[in-house]
Design a protein around this motif. Structure first.
Motif, mmCIF file in Angstrom:
data_model
loop_
_atom_site.group_PDB
_atom_site.id
_atom_site.type_symbol
_atom_site.label_atom_id
_atom_site.label_comp_id
_atom_site.label_asym_id
_atom_site.label_seq_id
_atom_site.Cartn_x
_atom_site.Cartn_y
_atom_site.Cartn_z
ATOM 1 N N LEU A 297 -28.678 2.565 7.550
ATOM 2 C CA LEU A 297 -28.622 2.036 8.918
ATOM 3 C C LEU A 297 -27.200 1.749 9.393
ATOM 4 O O LEU A 297 -26.948 1.715 10.607
ATOM 5 N N ASN A 298 -26.269 1.554 8.467
ATOM 6 C CA ASN A 298 -24.901 1.245 8.868
ATOM 7 C C ASN A 298 -24.071 2.481 9.180
ATOM 8 O O ASN A 298 -22.942 2.367 9.675
ATOM 9 N N ASN A 326 -34.071 -1.914 14.172
ATOM 10 C CA ASN A 326 -33.199 -2.523 13.161
ATOM 11 C C ASN A 326 -31.801 -2.882 13.664
ATOM 12 O O ASN A 326 -31.045 -3.541 12.957
ATOM 13 N N ASP A 327 -31.446 -2.415 14.863
ATOM 14 C CA ASP A 327 -30.118 -2.716 15.408
ATOM 15 C C ASP A 327 -30.274 -3.120 16.866
ATOM 16 O O ASP A 327 -30.389 -2.275 17.746
ATOM 17 N N SER A 329 -28.245 -4.240 18.918
ATOM 18 C CA SER A 329 -27.130 -3.929 19.817
ATOM 19 C C SER A 329 -27.360 -2.624 20.569
ATOM 20 O O SER A 329 -26.750 -2.383 21.615
ATOM 21 N N ASN A 425 -23.161 1.636 22.886
ATOM 22 C CA ASN A 425 -24.332 1.044 22.232
ATOM 23 C C ASN A 425 -25.610 1.853 22.479
ATOM 24 O O ASN A 425 -26.660 1.305 22.801
ATOM 25 N N ASN A 456 -19.878 2.293 19.291
ATOM 26 C CA ASN A 456 -21.090 1.905 18.561
ATOM 27 C C ASN A 456 -22.253 2.809 18.947
ATOM 28 O O ASN A 456 -23.262 2.374 19.507
ATOM 29 N N LYS A 458 -25.089 5.719 17.630
ATOM 30 C CA LYS A 458 -25.810 6.328 16.518
ATOM 31 C C LYS A 458 -26.162 7.746 16.971
ATOM 32 O O LYS A 458 -26.876 7.924 17.961
#
Length: 828
Positions: A297-298, A326-327, A329, A425, A456, A458
């Motif tokens: 996840l990081n 899970n995030d 943000s 984000n 940030n 993903k």
């Protein structure tokens, strides 16, 4: 230090008559400059809170490893760059000429210079340069001076496009040297100062790509807050939401679907040897990808490599919900595709799951999204809000193209750059990212990694033929399917379609007889057609060849067969008509097509014929054949009529002398075994070899452009599609029947288009929204044609030629290009 605690510049103490100066006017109302600056600051704080931008604002300071004292100054400089973006409106000429401010109308100075952006940048530099002197470290002092210079550039450009920062340095230097501010800047006492006009010290400390992203991000914050503030005054309406993902509803909507529930009840199978149900393989892939993303996840960039027909879109939606869960943000989701056909297909899937309130499609074919409200019928549409939502992507889930999304990251236009704060984000899902210029793959993956770290993000990159782009850069990327090979080589995927190369038995280097090869192709199609046991798909890589072959098939006697053609020329209505006919169980079609069939066209046929091109394209084409493994005897015949080099030009995936195509036995094995890693190893070697050569666009040139912040050149490098200047847009007036049986009259659409353009009673926002609506209709009638002339036309608006008798140029429902131009030309 918290963003909201940063000290703001003292307007009352340092700017004379600040309460008497105006920023905007409307009818009989005037907004003071002081009101606007504070309102912009308030909207900046709103943006930071709603989007969670604290980390992004501090990112560069942390990368630069500034001391605590220097970091406080860094934040002060950033926040005040937003706050003081319009401070140059104290220009007495701006007040007199632009604002009609009575206090300054009698001013006797030359009123020709009403510019406020450059003056804003100058005043900003003048205010804060001396504050750097308190820093003891000479290195940090030079870095902060460079940051001030960068920030002032963003201020100077907040009404224009980016260019080259060195040119701005010369401009601001000349502005100071000639004291051009003396007459216009009468209400602020300019201090003697010698600012640094360089970013060298900043770029020496960190990779210049971070600086490139930083200046775009700051610019985005300035413009976004400025637009919100200006809009709230001009439209008397506050901007109170950014439409981000704030709750669990999106996750719940997906997890309440029947498909998710079925997969959830299924058990992952360890031994796939005897599995004969494709859904078991899909479930395994789904669960493995989910497990791997939960364990990483990081990380920021993920690869999802799975066979065609394995359910990648559904997998990616699930992965997005896992990340959202899970995030906290993360607050926006983007789906990015290479083609509009894929955009349309995925939009439909997402709408079925989430509903129209969550989804917005951003492309040239789709009208601006309207958030319907119960009071619209009484008070009319809020065109300003519709436009603002589109400009700043105020939607929870966005579906768009690679070209559009890459414009946010690399283009110089302010409309592209100011979306960036709202991209932060977010989860970004790319499909088939390798579809564009493989010469820039290395730089694309490098910049995506930098953007992901800074903003940030993903990023999930998915494909059936995914090249491991990280091998070019060394960046860490998480592979979500540990051993894709076991799925690709499983009989359900590997043996779903038989590959036949009998039509490639010729000597290309000898006297290639195209007519003979075409006759062999026709004979084989006739042979298959006589079986009457399935639809036939024939793909060409040249549109001209596809049209000619379509005409030839129509001239022959094919009993019980309908001959159809689908290309990028076809509007959405025509494309859906053909697709729906095939999906409704009809098995009597020979469908001639171009590459548009490879992706985003949801069909499943038994027999395929394809002109060879890149190995990626061959695999995508195979995905249209026996898609669900229920058609026994499915086969694809590969042939060669048109040279892929003419279409794909400098594409490294073809190899030297087509060595990486299906003319090479090794690549036939790669396609059969779905071994795209071996294929891409050879492609990467060619890319690296080219980069190492001293050619235009090589690595050193690109690095220099980033160090110099040459935004022109950076945009050119990352431009995915080169503009073709020898192209005509032609509107062919005719009647078209839509999917509901309604007649769309081309003449009425053209007249509506013209009426919107000349209507002086509507405002800018209403015109933009209405044009987006009419463009979606115009596209049903517009064809793009490469050539030197149009024989005749009735009217022209902008670059669109209108032809009254459009139906005269169609045969068998398709455009006859020769009738239109009188010459042998290519379609686009």
């Amino acid at each position: 230090m918290q963003i909201e605690n940063v000290e703001l510049f003292d307007l009352d103490g340092k700017i004379k008559e600040i309460d008497k100066m105006y920023a905007h006017t409307k009818e009989n109302y005037k907004e003071t400059l002081k009101e606007h600056l504070y309102k912009t600051y308030e909207y900046f704080l709103f943006l930071v809170k709603e989007k969670g931008l604290g980390k992004q604002i501090k990112f560069l300071a942390e990368k630069l490893k500034l001391s605590e004292e220097s970091e406080k100054l860094f934040l002060k400089f950033f926040v005040n760059a937003v706050f003081l973006h319009d401070i140059g409106k104290i220009n007495v000429n701006f007040q007199s000429v632009k604002m009609k401010n009575d206090i300054y109308i009698k001013n006797d100075v030359d009123k020709s210079d009403t510019n406020h952006s450059l003056l804003s940048a100058f005043i900003y530099l003048n205010i804060y340069t001396e504050e750097v002197e308190v820093i003891m470290s000479k290195k940090e002092k030079r870095i902060l001076e460079g940051i001030l210079f960068l920030n002032s550039y963003a201020i100077s450009k907040h009404h224009s496009s980016f260019d080259i920062i060195n040119e701005y340095g010369k401009k601001i230097g000349n502005f100071m040297k000639k004291e051009k501010y003396k007459d216009t800047c009468q209400h602020y006492e300019v201090k003697k100062f010698n600012p640094t006009i360089s970013i060298n010290d900043v770029c020496e400390k960190i990779p210049p790509e971070y600086v490139f992203i930083y200046i775009r991000f700051l610019f985005s914050c300035i413009c976004t807050a400025d637009f919100y503030a200006t809009g709230s005054f001009m439209n008397s309406k506050a901007q109170n939401t950014l439409n981000t993902i704030k709750d669990e509803k999106i996750i719940e909507k997906y997890r309440n679907t029947e498909l998710y529930k079925i997969i959830g009840k299924s058990v992952k199978v360890n031994d796939l040897t005897n599995v004969s149900d494709i859904n078991i393989l899909r479930t395994n892939l789904f669960k493995e990808a989910e497990e791997n993303i939960k364990n990483n996840l990081n990380e920021r960039i993920f690869y999802l490599e799975a066979p065609t027909g394995s359910g990648k879109t559904n997998m990616s939606i699930n992965l997005a919900t896992v990340l959202l869960e899970n995030d906290k943000s993360l607050n926006r989701l983007f789906y990015i595709f290479p083609f509009n056909t894929l955009v349309e297909q995925t939009e439909k899937q997402l709408l079925d799951i989430f509903g129209e309130n969550y989804i917005a499609t951003l492309n040239s074919l789709t009208p601006y999204k309207e958030n319907k409200k119960s009071d619209e019928e009484d008070f009319g549409k809020d065109y300003e809000q519709i436009l603002l939502d589109r400009q700043f992507i105020h939607y929870p889930i966005v579906v768009t193209t690679h070209v559009n999304f890459f414009s946010y990251l690399f283009n110089i236009g302010k409309e592209s750059i100011f979306t960036l704060a709202n991209v932060a984000n977010s989860i970004i899902i790319f499909d088939e990212i390798q579809s564009y210029k493989n010469s820039i793959w290395k730089y694309v993956i490098n910049l995506l990694e930098k953007y992901a770290e800074f903003l940030n993000l993903k990023i999930i990159i998915m494909s059936a033929t995914l090249p491991k782009l990280s091998n070019l850069t060394g960046e860490k990327v998480v592979t979500l399917i540990g051993n894709p090979k076991k799925y690709f080589e499983h009989p359900i995927f590997r043996e779903r379609v038989k590959l036949d190369y009998s039509l490639l038995n010729f000597e290309l280097k000898g006297n290639f007889d195209r007519n003979m090869e075409e006759e062999k192709l026709l004979l084989k199609i006739k042979e298959i057609a006589k079986k009457n046991d399935g639809n036939i798909l024939v793909e060409f890589i040249r549109k001209k060849t596809a049209y000619e072959f379509f005409e030839k098939l129509n001239s022959l006697n094919f009993e019980n067969r309908k001959i159809m053609l689908i290309t990028s020329d076809d509007n959405k209505i025509e494309r859906n008509r053909i697709i729906n006919y095939l999906k409704n169980g009809n098995e009597d079609v020979i469908l001639v097509a171009t590459q548009v069939i490879e992706a985003g066209v949801d069909i499943d046929v038994k027999y395929g014929f394809k002109n060879i091109s890149t190995l990626d394209s061959e695999e995508q084409f195979l995905g249209r054949i026996n898609r669900n493994s229920r058609k026994k005897g499915a086969v694809v015949f590969f042939f060669y009529l048109d040279d892929p080099k003419r279409i794909y030009k400098e594409d490294h995936r073809l190899g030297d002398e087509l060595s990486l195509t299906l003319l090479n036995e090794k690549n036939r094995e790669n396609l059969l075994n779905k071994d795209f890693n071996s294929f891409y190893e050879a492609v990467f070697r060619k890319i690296v070899k080219k980069i190492e050569k001293n050619e235009k666009g090589n690595e050193e040139d690109i690095n220099r452009n980033f160090r110099d912040l040459n935004f022109f050149e950076i945009e050119a490098v990352f431009k995915l599609i080169d503009e073709d200047k020898n192209v005509f847009k032609v509107f062919l007036n005719r009647n078209i029947t839509d999917e509901s049986g309604n007649i769309i009259n081309g003449q009425e659409v053209w007249n509506d288009f013209f009426s919107i353009l000349i209507d002086q009673e509507i405002g800018f926002a209403e015109r933009k929204v209405k044009l987006s609506q009419i463009y979606s209709k115009l596209n049903n009638f517009i064809y793009e044609i490469r050539g030197t002339q149009i024989i005749t036309y009735t009217d022209i608006i902008g670059d669109i030629y209108y032809i009254e008798n459009g139906e005269d140029y169609f045969e068998n429902g398709k455009l006859n290009i020769k009738k239109l131009t009188g010459e042998e030309v290519e379609f686009i």
